[in-house]
Design an enzyme around this catalytic site. Structure first.
Site, PDB file in Angstrom:
ATOM      1  N   LYS A 247     -30.795-111.811  -2.936  1.00 36.78           N
ATOM      2  CA  LYS A 247     -29.352-111.975  -3.126  1.00 36.78           C
ATOM      3  C   LYS A 247     -28.902-111.591  -4.536  1.00 36.78           C
ATOM      4  O   LYS A 247     -27.776-111.141  -4.725  1.00 36.78           O
ATOM      5  CB  LYS A 247     -28.962-113.427  -2.847  1.00 36.78           C
ATOM      6  CG  LYS A 247     -28.746-113.742  -1.378  1.00 36.78           C
ATOM      7  CD  LYS A 247     -27.448-113.115  -0.895  1.00 36.78           C
ATOM      8  CE  LYS A 247     -27.128-113.562   0.521  1.00 36.78           C
ATOM      9  NZ  LYS A 247     -25.896-112.901   1.014  1.00 36.78           N
ATOM     10  N   ARG A 248     -29.770-111.803  -5.506  1.00 46.38           N
ATOM     11  CA  ARG A 248     -29.337-111.504  -6.873  1.00 46.38           C
ATOM     12  C   ARG A 248     -29.133-110.010  -7.107  1.00 46.38           C
ATOM     13  O   ARG A 248     -28.522-109.607  -8.089  1.00 46.38           O
ATOM     14  CB  ARG A 248     -30.347-112.067  -7.886  1.00 46.38           C
ATOM     15  CG  ARG A 248     -31.693-111.376  -7.916  1.00 46.38           C
ATOM     16  CD  ARG A 248     -32.595-111.961  -8.993  1.00 46.38           C
ATOM     17  NE  ARG A 248     -33.898-111.344  -9.030  1.00 46.38           N
ATOM     18  CZ  ARG A 248     -34.911-111.689  -8.244  1.00 46.38           C
ATOM     19  NH1 ARG A 248     -34.760-112.658  -7.356  1.00 46.38           N
ATOM     20  NH2 ARG A 248     -36.084-111.080  -8.340  1.00 46.38           N
TER      21      ARG A 248
END
Length: 471
Positions: A247-248
């Site tokens: 997700k980052r």
């Protein structure tokens, strides 16, 4: 060579992520190129985390990408849906067969006993390996037990991976792993092997995080007396920092990209190029990919996910969409942004002039909301261009537009050029203050298009406000 029977086997514990989608795509392309079968199997044995919502999300994402399946859930015909939790009797019968032949055994060790062994190994700074406590105990079905696979104590298992080449795993690095839990639910390796056997899968294509499972599975195929399929382990997808994609690094769900305004053709196109190549070509339709895709062209090195490159690919695909269809695609994104757009000539004009300026459908609504909503003035642009010095320019253009019989390009161009010549200025010096008054900023499509899209009444209203602000 037999026609390929390949499978994609996601766990319904969440959305379909980018890595899983690429695995499905590679398998689907191989099956379609060779007239084979693409099987969808839902590995739902993680009962605590598996959900029907996640199942539906997987089906939705695959269909959006254009990846249909020949066997599996929601497919008509003689083939039953493939959900592992509906096949527990099958796994138990295969496990019992191995026990009867001495190739597996019942293990009666308690969790506490096993945990104690792990803690001891940790204290001694060594890797824990099941010590074979129950290997030679008689089978007593009345006692709580799991079934463990009996791994050979000597030698090694080798195979030639289509992508990664020759791989060998010494047996002394493996252990007698659990294949069936006490609740009769299979563990991953055994469930996958039994499923692949019964579904006649002859090529297992999956991410290379499964390489360590392959030797164990090959041993199980052989113990059960079935041919070992070919294996192709696809390289991982990494973020720009060379860590596993997460997700980052941005969106990782297929449906997130749909909601961000990416076309399915672009997502497919970009994903296939993460690890696969065909000369220098960058843009491929799904039909082209079916003709040229080959597993041997997949590289062994991890692919690095580049959001900018993916956005570029999407832009290339947006450029190919016919204007009426593009307007229809963009409309929901305008409405989702709270803009009262309609699928009309105005919207088609907007998407036409914006085509080279946007990379996603979301950007249509974000960048060009001023065509449907009051402008938001850029303070720097206002300070620089809505000035007393530019007020006469704004007044002259306003008067000229009011006097035109039609807002066609030729008379608009003549108006702006005449004003530039009269004042001895470049055309940009005339257009920029008008642009700020009409759009709120210094970047927009061509000035004549902006006026035509806004229409005479709204153009004059905004120019009046710009003149007022210019003092």
């Amino acid at each position: 060579m037999d026609k390929p029977r390949v499978r994609f086997a996601p766990s319904p514990t969440g959305y379909l992520h980018i890595g899983g989608a690429r695995t499905a795509l590679f398998n689907w392309l191989w099956a379609r190129r060779h007239g084979g079968t693409f099987i969808l199997r839902i590995e739902d044995t993680d009962r605590a985390r598996s959900t029907k919502e996640a199942e539906a999300a997987i089906f939705e994402a695959l269909r959006w990408l254009g990846l249909d399946w020949d066997e599996g859930p929601e497919v008509g015909g003689p083939h039953p849906p493939y959900f592992q939790m509906e096949r527990l009797d099958l796994y138990e019968s295969y496990a019992e067969k191995l026990v009867a032949e001495g190739k597996a055994f019942a293990c009666y060790c308690t969790r506490e006993e096993l945990d104690a062994g792990r803690k001891k190994a940790e204290a001694e700074k060594r890797q824990y390996r099941y010590p074979g406590t129950c290997r030679d105990k008689p089978y007593d079905r009345s006692k709580t037990h799991v079934i463990r696979f009996r791994v050979p104590e000597h030698g090694a298992t080798t195979f030639d991976d289509i992508v990664k080449g020759h791989i060998s795993t010494p047996h002394d690095t493996l252990q007698d792993e659990v294949i069936l839990r006490s609740d009769r639910v299979p563990l991953y390796n055994f469930g996958a092997v039994v499923d692949d056997i019964t579904m006649k899968v002859n090529l297992v294509g999956r991410g290379d995080d499964h390489v360590n499972n392959t030797a164990r599975q090959i041993l199980m195929y052989r113990a059960l007396g079935y041919p070992v399929p070919a294996f192709a382990h696809f390289p991982m997808i990494l973020g720009a920092d060379k860590n596993r994609l997460s997700k980052r690094h941005g969106a990782t769900s297929v449906t997130e990209y749909r909601d961000l305004g990416y076309l399915p053709q672009a997502v497919v196109n970009y994903l296939v190029r993460l690890g696969w190549s065909h000369g220098d070509q960058e843009i491929f339709s799904l039909e082209e990919l079916v003709r040229v895709f080959d597993l041997k062209d997949i590289g062994a090195n991890a692919g690095v996910f580049n959001p900018e490159k993916m956005a570029w690919v999407n832009q290339e695909w947006l450029k190919q969409v016919p204007e009426p269809e593009l307007a229809e695609m963009a409309l929901p994104f305008f409405r989702a942004a709270g803009l009262h757009a309609e699928n009309d000539t105005k919207l088609r004009h907007v998407v036409r002039v914006a085509r080279d300026r946007v990379r996603t459908l979301v950007e249509y609504a974000h960048q060009f909301r001023y065509f449907y909503a009051p402008i938001v003035l850029d303070p720097k642009a206002r300070e620089k261009l809505l000035t007393k010095e530019n007020r006469p320019v704004l007044e002259a253009i306003r008067a000229g537009i009011a006097a035109l019989s039609a807002l066609d390009t030729a008379p608009l161009e003549g108006l702006f050029q005449a004003e530039a010549e009269r004042r001895g200025l470049g055309l940009g010096k005339i257009a920029q203050p008008v642009r700020v008054a009409l759009t709120g900023g210094t970047a927009s499509p061509g000035m004549y298009d902006v006026v035509q899209i806004l229409g005479r009444e709204e153009t004059l209203r905004r120019l009046d406000e710009g003149i007022r602000l210019a003092g």
